[in-house]
Motif scaffolding. Sequence first.
Motif, PDB file in Angstrom:
ATOM      1  N   ILE A 167       0.841  -1.204   0.000  1.00 57.54           N
ATOM      2  CA  ILE A 167       0.000   0.000   0.000  1.00 57.54           C
ATOM      3  C   ILE A 167       0.873   1.249   0.000  1.00 57.54           C
ATOM      4  O   ILE A 167       0.608   2.217  -0.726  1.00 57.54           O
ATOM      5  CB  ILE A 167      -0.949  -0.013   1.212  1.00 57.54           C
ATOM      6  CG1 ILE A 167      -1.965  -1.154   1.083  1.00 57.54           C
ATOM      7  CG2 ILE A 167      -1.667   1.328   1.355  1.00 57.54           C
ATOM      8  CD1 ILE A 167      -2.696  -1.477   2.367  1.00 57.54           C
ATOM      9  N   GLY A 168       1.937   1.235   0.796  1.00 52.61           N
ATOM     10  CA  GLY A 168       2.846   2.376   0.813  1.00 52.61           C
ATOM     11  C   GLY A 168       3.480   2.616  -0.538  1.00 52.61           C
ATOM     12  O   GLY A 168       3.602   3.761  -0.992  1.00 52.61           O
ATOM     13  N   ALA A 169       3.894   1.536  -1.207  1.00 54.28           N
ATOM     14  CA  ALA A 169       4.519   1.667  -2.522  1.00 54.28           C
ATOM     15  C   ALA A 169       3.517   2.161  -3.557  1.00 54.28           C
ATOM     16  O   ALA A 169       3.852   2.983  -4.425  1.00 54.28           O
ATOM     17  CB  ALA A 169       5.111   0.321  -2.954  1.00 54.28           C
ATOM     18  N   ALA A 170       2.277   1.674  -3.491  1.00 50.10           N
ATOM     19  CA  ALA A 170       1.248   2.102  -4.444  1.00 50.10           C
ATOM     20  C   ALA A 170       0.926   3.584  -4.266  1.00 50.10           C
ATOM     21  O   ALA A 170       0.766   4.326  -5.241  1.00 50.10           O
ATOM     22  CB  ALA A 170      -0.010   1.256  -4.262  1.00 50.10           C
ATOM     23  N   ALA A 171       0.834   4.025  -3.008  1.00 55.59           N
ATOM     24  CA  ALA A 171       0.576   5.446  -2.752  1.00 55.59           C
ATOM     25  C   ALA A 171       1.728   6.305  -3.265  1.00 55.59           C
ATOM     26  O   ALA A 171       1.511   7.390  -3.828  1.00 55.59           O
ATOM     27  CB  ALA A 171       0.361   5.672  -1.255  1.00 55.59           C
ATOM     28  N   GLN A 172       2.955   5.812  -3.091  1.00 48.93           N
ATOM     29  CA  GLN A 172       4.107   6.551  -3.590  1.00 48.93           C
ATOM     30  C   GLN A 172       4.107   6.610  -5.113  1.00 48.93           C
ATOM     31  O   GLN A 172       4.460   7.644  -5.710  1.00 48.93           O
ATOM     32  CB  GLN A 172       5.404   5.907  -3.097  1.00 48.93           C
ATOM     33  CG  GLN A 172       6.660   6.683  -3.455  1.00 48.93           C
ATOM     34  CD  GLN A 172       6.669   8.063  -2.836  1.00 48.93           C
ATOM     35  OE1 GLN A 172       6.412   8.219  -1.639  1.00 48.93           O
ATOM     36  NE2 GLN A 172       6.956   9.092  -3.638  1.00 48.93           N
ATOM     37  N   GLU A 173       3.686   5.523  -5.756  1.00 47.97           N
ATOM     38  CA  GLU A 173       3.602   5.516  -7.216  1.00 47.97           C
ATOM     39  C   GLU A 173       2.611   6.564  -7.710  1.00 47.97           C
ATOM     40  O   GLU A 173       2.881   7.291  -8.680  1.00 47.97           O
ATOM     41  CB  GLU A 173       3.189   4.122  -7.700  1.00 47.97           C
ATOM     42  CG  GLU A 173       2.995   3.996  -9.206  1.00 47.97           C
ATOM     43  CD  GLU A 173       4.276   4.101 -10.004  1.00 47.97           C
ATOM     44  OE1 GLU A 173       4.196   4.226 -11.248  1.00 47.97           O
ATOM     45  OE2 GLU A 173       5.375   4.068  -9.395  1.00 47.97           O
ATOM     46  N   LEU A 174       1.463   6.661  -7.056  1.00 43.73           N
ATOM     47  CA  LEU A 174       0.495   7.696  -7.432  1.00 43.73           C
ATOM     48  C   LEU A 174       1.086   9.093  -7.242  1.00 43.73           C
ATOM     49  O   LEU A 174       0.920   9.969  -8.093  1.00 43.73           O
ATOM     50  CB  LEU A 174      -0.777   7.555  -6.598  1.00 43.73           C
ATOM     51  CG  LEU A 174      -1.853   6.594  -7.107  1.00 43.73           C
ATOM     52  CD1 LEU A 174      -2.980   6.466  -6.084  1.00 43.73           C
ATOM     53  CD2 LEU A 174      -2.411   7.052  -8.454  1.00 43.73           C
ATOM     54  N   ALA A 175       1.775   9.290  -6.118  1.00 41.62           N
ATOM     55  CA  ALA A 175       2.394  10.595  -5.861  1.00 41.62           C
ATOM     56  C   ALA A 175       3.444  10.922  -6.920  1.00 41.62           C
ATOM     57  O   ALA A 175       3.530  12.058  -7.401  1.00 41.62           O
ATOM     58  CB  ALA A 175       3.012  10.618  -4.469  1.00 41.62           C
ATOM     59  N   ASP A 176       4.246   9.925  -7.293  1.00 42.69           N
ATOM     60  CA  ASP A 176       5.269  10.138  -8.308  1.00 42.69           C
ATOM     61  C   ASP A 176       4.658  10.482  -9.663  1.00 42.69           C
ATOM     62  O   ASP A 176       5.301  11.137 -10.497  1.00 42.69           O
ATOM     63  CB  ASP A 176       6.144   8.893  -8.450  1.00 42.69           C
ATOM     64  CG  ASP A 176       7.044   8.674  -7.250  1.00 42.69           C
ATOM     65  OD1 ASP A 176       7.208   9.614  -6.455  1.00 42.69           O
ATOM     66  OD2 ASP A 176       7.578   7.557  -7.103  1.00 42.69           O
ATOM     67  N   ARG A 177       3.417  10.067  -9.874  1.00 37.36           N
ATOM     68  CA  ARG A 177       2.729  10.335 -11.137  1.00 37.36           C
ATOM     69  C   ARG A 177       1.906  11.617 -11.083  1.00 37.36           C
ATOM     70  O   ARG A 177       1.119  11.889 -11.978  1.00 37.36           O
ATOM     71  CB  ARG A 177       1.838   9.146 -11.495  1.00 37.36           C
ATOM     72  CG  ARG A 177       2.596   7.841 -11.700  1.00 37.36           C
ATOM     73  CD  ARG A 177       1.638   6.689 -11.974  1.00 37.36           C
ATOM     74  NE  ARG A 177       0.947   6.897 -13.226  1.00 37.36           N
ATOM     75  CZ  ARG A 177       1.397   6.492 -14.416  1.00 37.36           C
ATOM     76  NH1 ARG A 177       2.535   5.819 -14.497  1.00 37.36           N
ATOM     77  NH2 ARG A 177       0.723   6.725 -15.513  1.00 37.36           N
ATOM     78  N   GLY A 178       2.070  12.387 -10.012  1.00 43.00           N
ATOM     79  CA  GLY A 178       1.446  13.694  -9.949  1.00 43.00           C
ATOM     80  C   GLY A 178       0.217  13.813  -9.078  1.00 43.00           C
ATOM     81  O   GLY A 178      -0.399  14.882  -9.010  1.00 43.00           O
ATOM     82  N   ALA A 179      -0.174  12.735  -8.393  1.00 50.75           N
ATOM     83  CA  ALA A 179      -1.338  12.811  -7.509  1.00 50.75           C
ATOM     84  C   ALA A 179      -0.947  13.523  -6.214  1.00 50.75           C
ATOM     85  O   ALA A 179      -0.056  13.075  -5.491  1.00 50.75           O
ATOM     86  CB  ALA A 179      -1.875  11.412  -7.201  1.00 50.75           C
TER      87      ALA A 179
END
Length: 254
Positions: free
Chosen positions: A92-104
């Motif tokens: 979950i932490g990695a998925a949230a970071q992926e969204l953040a890295d994509r501009g979320a």
Amino acid sequence: MFSGVPIAHTRAAPEKCELSSRLGEKVRFPTSDGFDLPGLVLGGGSRGVLFADFLGADVCGWISLGQQLADDGYQVLLYQGRSTAPTMDADIGAAAQELADRGATSIIAGGVLHAGAAVALRAPRISGLAGVFLLHLPFEPSDGVNVPTRELEAVRKLDVPVFIGADSGGEEQARRFAEAASRDTLAIEPDAPGGVEVIKDGEPMRDKLRAFVLASMPVPAYERWRWPVGGAVALLVLAALGVVVHRRRRGRTA
């Protein structure tokens, strides 16, 4: 991305259902404990929705709602995760970071059963958290012993909207969580199907969860219209170029 994770040496989690590039953008992203998770991104923009997965069983069930939310203007991430509490937390932490890295910059996260429980525990550490949804939490009705203390305490500390959905069998625990949340939306559907089937097409819970996302984390108007407007501008440019080429050809043949 998490720093210090050598991608070349990560172990790849197996893909358990087809995440087709025809549906969205296929991605892989690293976890802090050395796994490389497969996922699918639908839509785009600064408002992210994270559907947490448990054992890879949920991911395909989220696609239909994910597509609808993408049409609403959200950037949606689905992924195929793992099963134990520590690994679900890392996923979950990695998925949230992926969204953040994509501009979320704002994220609503949630899941079904154990994935939802894991989101409740991880939520305070999700940057830009704008809401949480917990469906069919995996706890039996309270008998004085089986009390989900850690999850309740985590929800009690949240200052974001929390959506809690359950069928009649899980109503007691759902109400317990709703009482713990400072800003709750409680949805009880007595005949709701189990697992991720609760948000399939035609289910009332699906409409209620979508309404929760829309109300709790509205998409800015300029983002909602960016893609349609951008497409229209592109068509106008192409049409203008076509006119210029046509005129040039007429000039050459005159």
